[in-house]
Design a protein around this motif. Structure first.
Motif, PDB file in Angstrom:
ATOM      1  N   GLY A  29     -10.615 -13.344 -15.815  1.00 21.88           N
ATOM      2  CA  GLY A  29      -9.483 -14.223 -16.092  1.00 21.88           C
ATOM      3  C   GLY A  29      -8.181 -13.779 -15.457  1.00 21.88           C
ATOM      4  N   LYS A  30      -8.180 -12.689 -14.678  1.00 21.69           N
ATOM      5  CA  LYS A  30      -6.953 -12.189 -14.068  1.00 21.69           C
ATOM      6  C   LYS A  30      -6.661 -12.931 -12.768  1.00 21.69           C
ATOM      7  N   GLY A  31      -5.370 -13.157 -12.518  1.00 23.14           N
ATOM      8  CA  GLY A  31      -4.965 -13.830 -11.290  1.00 23.14           C
ATOM      9  C   GLY A  31      -5.366 -15.287 -11.234  1.00 23.14           C
ATOM     10  N   PRO A  71      -6.750 -32.011 -12.358  1.00 17.96           N
ATOM     11  CA  PRO A  71      -6.320 -30.625 -12.522  1.00 17.96           C
ATOM     12  C   PRO A  71      -7.043 -29.698 -11.546  1.00 17.96           C
ATOM     13  N   LEU A  72      -6.407 -28.592 -11.236  1.00 13.01           N
ATOM     14  CA  LEU A  72      -7.005 -27.612 -10.342  1.00 13.01           C
ATOM     15  C   LEU A  72      -6.717 -26.213 -10.864  1.00 13.01           C
ATOM     16  N   ILE A  73      -7.360 -25.237 -10.259  1.00 14.72           N
ATOM     17  CA  ILE A  73      -7.150 -23.853 -10.670  1.00 14.72           C
ATOM     18  C   ILE A  73      -6.884 -22.992  -9.447  1.00 14.72           C
ATOM     19  N   ILE A  74      -5.888 -22.125  -9.576  1.00 10.29           N
ATOM     20  CA  ILE A  74      -5.558 -21.146  -8.543  1.00 10.29           C
ATOM     21  C   ILE A  74      -6.212 -19.837  -8.955  1.00 10.29           C
ATOM     22  N   LYS A  75      -6.948 -19.216  -8.042  1.00 11.54           N
ATOM     23  CA  LYS A  75      -7.699 -18.004  -8.393  1.00 11.54           C
ATOM     24  C   LYS A  75      -7.448 -16.890  -7.394  1.00 11.54           C
ATOM     25  N   ALA A  76      -7.426 -15.667  -7.921  1.00 12.08           N
ATOM     26  CA  ALA A  76      -7.380 -14.490  -7.061  1.00 12.08           C
ATOM     27  C   ALA A  76      -8.734 -14.320  -6.379  1.00 12.08           C
ATOM     28  N   ASP A 136       4.312 -25.019  -7.993  1.00 13.95           N
ATOM     29  CA  ASP A 136       5.009 -23.936  -7.295  1.00 13.95           C
ATOM     30  C   ASP A 136       5.159 -22.704  -8.186  1.00 13.95           C
ATOM     31  N   HIS A 137       5.595 -22.943  -9.407  1.00 16.36           N
ATOM     32  CA  HIS A 137       5.823 -21.844 -10.341  1.00 16.36           C
ATOM     33  C   HIS A 137       4.529 -21.079 -10.628  1.00 16.36           C
ATOM     34  N   LEU A 138       3.436 -21.801 -10.884  1.00 16.16           N
ATOM     35  CA  LEU A 138       2.172 -21.160 -11.232  1.00 16.16           C
ATOM     36  C   LEU A 138       1.528 -20.488 -10.021  1.00 16.16           C
ATOM     37  N   PHE A 139       1.714 -21.059  -8.851  1.00 14.18           N
ATOM     38  CA  PHE A 139       1.196 -20.444  -7.631  1.00 14.18           C
ATOM     39  C   PHE A 139       1.851 -19.084  -7.409  1.00 14.18           C
ATOM     40  N   GLU A 140       3.172 -19.023  -7.582  1.00 13.47           N
ATOM     41  CA  GLU A 140       3.887 -17.764  -7.403  1.00 13.47           C
ATOM     42  C   GLU A 140       3.499 -16.750  -8.487  1.00 13.47           C
ATOM     43  N   GLN A 141       3.296 -17.232  -9.701  1.00 14.02           N
ATOM     44  CA  GLN A 141       2.822 -16.351 -10.780  1.00 14.02           C
ATOM     45  C   GLN A 141       1.485 -15.704 -10.420  1.00 14.02           C
TER      46      GLN A 141
END
Length: 466
Positions: free
Chosen positions: A165-167, A154-159, A178-183
């Protein structure tokens, strides 16, 4: 020493800072929005000034309004507390240019550490271990695919500019990516005004261990030990402990020294917190640095006897640290519970309105409550939902849990929904007491069973009423 300090915040942290200023003989100035005219911090401060409408962006988070208030009121320093402007490098730069001292690090340091990808790169250069992930910002989906395949799931996309916890989006497998990256991109754009993201491998299961540091403007840096903040819901801390019971003494010494090393490497000043993820083998990895006071700072104060807010003020007034590392001693065990106005039955949505009746715990040695609410207080819907922080300190872990159990039992808040049942359930949990937790334990293991019990109790109550 400063003569007059503007407290650029509201709620319990503004009250906390105002009390410290009074004890130090420094005049305090409160700012308030139109929704906070009757707030406790405006009553306790020596002086107060309205700075705008109810919404935070138009008042407490408006840098021009806050700085203008400081200038009008003749303040020589600003304490930001946490949240709002506390980590806004542009605001700090404005303070520097106008000659008003910002009680915190420089604008340059806040800018450097505020962008999480820059912080990762800086910490890696300083010899601090970081989690596997992207080497820079990830701008496109095609680039993100390559990185995801390299580091695995598993990995995490972060702002890059994120916090609280935002972004952030956790991704278990490529089909979700793809869906979560765009979110994450859309949320980051909406909150921070850019789409800057980076990607990290998830350390799972992991502990959230953070180290409190103090650094003066003369090159002296010390640590005040570590806190365990692993009890989280939706990436928000719920209960914190100090010291962290899960650490061996060897790892404890190493992680604290690494934090000091990191602070020295970037020329950090004032109070700050360096946060790490700890895996099952006690390997630790840099997560982020908070260049401000933390909500959970009281547990560190309890086990060290050091007032961190006062130290911030002394450091900002160019005084050298009063303590060397050898003078810091750790005593006992401390717990902090965050009592929030939120409804557990409806995904913890925030609750606001009049507090018709209020009883907060008191009495006994080692019990501390920080709050800015009172009976008949109107809790506005525009800000953080925290009602109070309940902190206990005892010689042993067992005694601290018993005192916290008693303290939570005394809490009465009528007129609002709160998370008191969740806090009570966690403090009563054998897994929590015996330290069998990690950052996802609350959501994955505790919450499903607890919510089922919550609904069963609700159904029973309805039958009894019928």
């Amino acid at each position: 020493m400063f003569k007059k300090v503007l407290v650029a915040n509201r709620g319990e942290i503004a009250v906390r800072i105002i009390r410290a200023l009074r004890e130090m003989g420094i005049t305090s100035v409160a700012i308030y929005s139109k929704a906070d005219e009757n707030a406790l911090h405006t009553e306790l401060a020596d002086e107060a000034i309205c700075i705008g409408p109810a919404k935070g962006l138009d008042s407490y988070a408006n840098p021009i309004a806050v700085l203008s208030a400081a200038m009008v009121m003749g303040c020589d320093a600003i304490h930001p507390g946490y949240g709002f402007l506390s980590e806004r490098s542009d605001f700090v730069q404005m303070c520097e240019e106008t000659g008003i001292k910002f009680i915190g690090p420089s604008s340059e340091i806040i800018h450097l550490m505020g962008n999480k990808q820059n912080a990762r790169t800086t910490m890696q250069a300083a010899g601090v271990p970081i989690t596997p992930g992207s080497k820079g910002l990830v701008h496109s989906l095609d680039e993100a695919h390559i990185i995801a395949q390299q580091i695995g799931f598993p990995l995490i996309i972060k702002a890059a500019d994120g916090g609280g916890g935002k972004g952030m989006r956790r991704v278990e497998e490529m089909s979700q990516f793809d869906h979560l990256f765009e979110q994450a991109q859309n949320e980051t754009q909406a909150i921070y005004g850019n789409k800057d993201l980076y990607i990290e491998r998830i350390i799972y299961p992991a502990r959230h261990i953070e180290v409190q540091i103090l650094a003066d403007e003369h090159g002296n840096v010390i640590h005040l030990g570590e806190r365990d903040c692993s009890l989280q819901r939706n990436n928000q801390k719920v209960i914190e402990f100090a010291p962290a019971q899960s650490l061996s003494e060897e790892t404890r010494a190493k992680i604290c020294q690494t934090a000091v090393q990191a602070a020295k490497a970037i020329g950090y000043t004032n109070a700050g917190t360096i946060e790490f993820l700890l895996d099952e083998n006690e390997n630790f990895y840099f997560m982020e640095m908070n260049t401000r006071l933390q909500v959970e700072h009281p547990v560190t104060e309890m086990i060290t006897g050091i007032d961190i807010v006062k130290q911030q003020i002394l450091i900002a007034s160019n005084q050298p640290l009063e303590y060397t590392q050898e003078m810091i001693h750790f005593n006992g065990f401390a717990i902090e519970c965050r009592l929030n106005a939120e409804d557990p039955k409806f995904q913890f949505r925030p609750s606001s309105g009049y507090i018709n009746r209020l009883i907060l715990p008191s009495g006994g040695i080692g019990l501390r409550v920080e709050s800015a609410v009172y009976p008949q207080y109107l809790l506005p819907p525009f800000y953080d939902s925290m009602i109070a922080k309940i902190i206990v300190h005892q010689p042993t872990r067992e005694a601290a849990f018993k005192l916290m159990d008693r303290a939570l039992y005394e809490v009465v808040v009528e007129g609002l929904e709160t998370n008191i049942e969740l806090l009570d359930g966690l403090i009563s949990s054998e897994s929590v007491f015996h330290d069998r937790i990690h950052t996802k334990w609350l959501e994955e293991s505790f919450m499903p069973e607890w919510q089922m019990t919550l609904h069963e109790n609700e159904d029973t109550d309805k039958l009894e009423e019928a």
